[in-house]
Design an enzyme around this catalytic site. Structure first.
Site, PDB file in Angstrom:
ATOM      1  N   GLU A   1      -5.539 -43.576  39.127  1.00 21.15           N
ATOM      2  CA  GLU A   1      -4.012 -43.699  39.443  1.00 21.15           C
ATOM      3  C   GLU A   1      -3.935 -45.051  40.214  1.00 21.15           C
ATOM      4  OE1 GLU A   1      -1.731 -42.005  38.287  1.00 21.15           O
ATOM      5  OE2 GLU A   1      -2.914 -40.237  37.689  1.00 21.15           O
TER       6      GLU A   1
ATOM      7  N   HIS B   1      -9.942 -78.852  36.467  1.00 24.38           N
ATOM      8  CA  HIS B   1      -9.453 -78.438  37.807  1.00 24.38           C
ATOM      9  C   HIS B   1      -9.386 -79.581  38.819  1.00 24.38           C
ATOM     10  CE1 HIS B   1      -8.431 -76.026  40.885  1.00 24.38           C
ATOM     11  NE2 HIS B   1      -9.957 -75.719  41.573  1.00 24.38           N
TER      12      HIS B   1
END
EC number: 1.1.1.86
Length: 336
Positions: A230, A111
């Site tokens: 949901e 990185h």
């Protein structure tokens, strides 16, 4: 829109470039363990550098990898690979690597944070390059053992020898990345896009979007258990579809009602104001302001992170999720 015309694969890489060189992998966490084992299994000379003897030390030994104290690992190393967390790297560099490393040794990163923001300033006589696998360490190891590989990015920061790219691709081949494909980038591009992705979607964005959707339903009187299913639980199924088939494949797989609702209301929620805020977040990254704030935050013991994590752990959605885990796990098919 800029795009790369080159993707490096096995035919572009040669392990002989680094055969016989001593590779010191610093750290034996998720990526460190995978890299060390893959490089070793590719026939390369690997040792692991650790600051102290402990669980990682014993794990490396049990994996057949030689663990050494960091100072001892780097003093004879031709290639030094930084695979410890970003915020540990500068101290490790100043105290245990820079004073003891061999002149001209290569510095390798997964990185670009510390190089891009100049927290580590490498010697002028060292090649500095990056191989950034686009998957977690266990997956890098799993794919390698199965004959495959995780795609990666490659970047060259300093090329004193004139062979930095060849050595970087050899490392990539050693961990299995060239079996899939390695895309060229820069330390700047990798760092800024990685941070942006984490902040606006992968961690920050998705966390706040789930939280806001869940809380909206609960505040309107819906059962929190139903709201959880949901707005949070079903996300995994859709992300899996995107991973396997792309965004188009995901949209094709859902109901026509979901297609229409998603294409109309999605743009209403993620509107131009949100895009403007995304650009503001990107500018904070590009200017170095985020890095400056993060270094200061880390130095103070990460109070913002600690407080934020506490809020998440004590939130209603987390409590409901924990209550539903048994129910969710119960329905999973048993592995044969």
């Amino acid at each position: 829109m800029k795009s790369t015309s080159k993707i490096y694969t096995d035919k572009d890489s040669n392990l002989d470039v680094i055969k016989g060189k001593r590779i010191a992998v610093l750290g034996y966490g998720s990526q460190g363990r995978a890299w060390a084992q893959n490089l070793r299994d590719s026939g390369l000379n690997v040792v692991v550098g650790l600051e102290r003897e402990g669980k990682s030390w014993e794990l490396a030994k049990s994996d057949g990898i030689i663990p050494l104290h960091t100072k001892d690992a780097v003093k004879d190393a031709d290639i030094i690979v930084f695979l410890v967390p970003d915020m540990v790297q500068r101290t490790l560099w100043l105290e245990s690597v820079q004073p003891y490393m061999k002149k001209g040794a290569d510095l390798v990163f997964a990185h670009g944070f510390n190089i891009h923001y100049k927290l580590i300033e490498p010697p002028k006589d060292s090649d500095v390059y990056m191989i950034a696998p686009k998957g977690p360490g266990p997956t890098v190891r799993e794919y390698y053992k199965a004959g495959g590989g995780v795609p990666a990015l490659v970047a060259i920061q300093q090329d004193v020898s004139g062979t930095a790219l060849q050595k970087a691709l050899a490392i990539a081949k050693g961990i299995g990345a060239t079996r899939a494909g390695v895309i060229p980038t820069t330390f700047k591009e990798e760092t800024e896009t990685d941070l942006f992705g984490e902040q606006v979607i992968l961690v920050g964005g998705i966390m706040e979007l789930m939280k806001a959707a869940f809380e909206t339903l609960v505040e309107e009187g819906y059962q929190p258990e139903v709201a959880y299913f949901e707005t949070i639980n079903e996300l995994k199924m859709l992300v899996d579809l995107v991973y396997e088939k792309g965004i188009t494949g995901m949209v094709k797989a859902v109901s026509d009602t979901a297609k229409y609702g998603g294409m109309t209301v999605g743009k209403f929620v993620i509107n131009e104001d949100v895009r403007k805020r995304m650009k503001e977040a990107l500018q904070r990254i590009k200017s170095g302001k985020f890095a400056e704030e993060w270094v200061e935050e880390y130095g103070r013991g990460m109070p913002t992170v600690v407080n934020g994590l506490s809020q998440v752990q004590n939130s209603l959605e987390e409590k409901i999720g924990n209550q539903l885990k048994d129910l969710i796990q119960k329905g999973k098919p048993k592995k044969s």
